[in-house]
Motif scaffolding. Sequence first.
Motif, short mmCIF file in Angstrom:
data_model
loop_
_atom_site.label_atom_id
_atom_site.label_comp_id
_atom_site.label_asym_id
_atom_site.label_seq_id
_atom_site.Cartn_x
_atom_site.Cartn_y
_atom_site.Cartn_z
N VAL A 72 0.86 -1.18 0.00
CA VAL A 72 0.00 0.00 0.00
C VAL A 72 0.90 1.23 0.00
CG1 VAL A 72 -0.18 0.09 2.54
CG2 VAL A 72 -1.98 1.06 1.15
N ASN A 73 0.41 2.32 -0.54
CA ASN A 73 1.16 3.57 -0.51
C ASN A 73 0.50 4.46 0.53
OD1 ASN A 73 2.49 5.99 -0.97
ND2 ASN A 73 2.62 5.65 -3.16
N VAL A 74 1.14 4.61 1.67
CA VAL A 74 0.60 5.43 2.74
C VAL A 74 0.85 6.88 2.36
CG1 VAL A 74 0.70 5.99 5.20
CG2 VAL A 74 1.04 3.62 4.44
N SER A 75 -0.22 7.61 2.12
CA SER A 75 -0.13 8.98 1.64
C SER A 75 0.78 9.83 2.53
CB SER A 75 -1.53 9.60 1.58
OG SER A 75 -1.48 10.87 0.99
N GLY A 76 1.76 10.46 1.88
CA GLY A 76 2.69 11.32 2.60
C GLY A 76 3.89 10.59 3.20
N TYR A 77 3.89 9.27 3.15
CA TYR A 77 4.98 8.49 3.74
C TYR A 77 5.69 7.60 2.71
CZ TYR A 77 3.38 10.00 8.31
OH TYR A 77 3.04 10.75 9.39
#
Length: 181
Positions: free
Chosen positions: A141-146
């Motif tokens: 998953v692409n954790v928004s901002g991280y």
Amino acid sequence: MNAIEKLQAERQRLVERLAEIDKILGQYQEIQLIAESYFAKNAPHTPSTDSAYGPEILPEPQCVEPTKPMMPMPGFRKPKTPMADFEQAVVEMLSEVEEPLDRSALYKALTERDVVIGSPDERSDLNTLSARMSRMKEKIVNVSGYGYWLRKRAFPPGGYEPKADNDLSPASGDGEHDSSV
């Protein structure tokens, strides 16, 4: 001729043959680089008429002085890492880190592990990396901002909590894919 002289003569023949093989391998590497440059530049797949390689690409092997073993030529790229191996390397890496990795950090970590993305330059490699990562939605998953993170692993500082295994929709609160990462 005694046994030692016979062995020395045989060794010399083998050393000469290895030198021939190294030379031929070097020529194949040159040809591969030329072929790859055609693909990378979207150029025609046939050599131009001013090419140094005519109909006889490889000359007849000749006896040459023994040389050191052939090393990869400068600019020679390893073949692209297959997707299954790429996925395994990403999952292993993300299971070892303490926080998500943005695209650049992930790229650097993968290249340090000899994972080859396969594009001709770093900028293209980064885009290819993003495309490959987008195919791993079941695991990553692409954790928004991280950055990129294992789907089954919580990341409270980024507000990410894993959802049920069958819930892969963007509305699941897992952070939408951000191409700026």
